[in-house]
Design an enzyme around this catalytic site. Sequence first.
Site, PDB file in Angstrom:
ATOM      1  N   GLU A  17       1.236  -1.392  -0.428  1.00 39.37           N
ATOM      2  CA  GLU A  17      -0.103  -0.361   0.155  1.00 39.37           C
ATOM      3  C   GLU A  17       0.939   1.436  -0.332  1.00 39.37           C
ATOM      4  OE1 GLU A  17      -3.346  -0.358  -0.305  1.00 39.37           O
ATOM      5  OE2 GLU A  17      -2.945  -2.379   0.179  1.00 39.37           O
ATOM      6  N   HIS A 184      -7.830  -3.377   0.367  1.00 34.85           N
ATOM      7  CA  HIS A 184      -6.577  -2.388   0.493  1.00 34.85           C
ATOM      8  C   HIS A 184      -6.085  -2.220   1.720  1.00 34.85           C
ATOM      9  CE1 HIS A 184      -8.133  -0.984  -3.677  1.00 34.85           C
ATOM     10  NE2 HIS A 184      -8.575  -0.676  -3.255  1.00 34.85           N
TER      11      HIS A 184
END
Length: 219
Positions: A17, A184
Amino acid sequence: MSTSKAPLRYLMVLDFEATCDDTNRIVPRGEMEIIEFPTILYDLEQDKVEAIFHEYVRPTLHPTLTEFCTNLTGIQQSTVDAADTFPNVWARYQQFLRSHKIAEEPSSAVYLTCGEWDLKTMLPLQLRLSGLTDITTPTGSLTSPYDRWINVKKSYQRLHTLRYPKGMDGMLRHAAMELEGRHHSGIDDCKNILRLVRKMQQQGWKAKDDLPPPCLQLS
């Protein structure tokens, strides 16, 4: 370094990320920085998770996370503020790979990612931004094991003869599997990708059949 080529034993499931915004003005694409660094080391033969590396990373170019980034990833400002910068996290990651002999026998493991971005774009960018050249060849490419990976989107597409590749959400839906954790979140994405891989193996997929061709390295 081992002189004989070790057989494939591990998948290294990786999903970064990074800092981001929805306008590309606050955080330009060329200045995105890794803020979550997870890898699940999965033993193919034993069908088990051998080890997990998971750290958050403090960005330095744009140290304040955008609201878009926090809403997307769930990563809080306090989390990255308390984290180490990338060079220190990278040093510990190298030690993690050495502890499992990946550095000595890079052919024993291959990365598995959901797309090309993590190792084709983000890791080379982060290394440049951090001024790290330890795994970079004179031509700018990365050395083994960072120079090859299996894109699970393409593997899943081929296994199921789909017209187009699907993202992680789409693959989970196609496989009639529920998302576990948060999409995510890097570590949750890695765990969900591994769940897909295990189901793919039950359906006949073999990682060795999807290995990318070896890259020629400059010494």
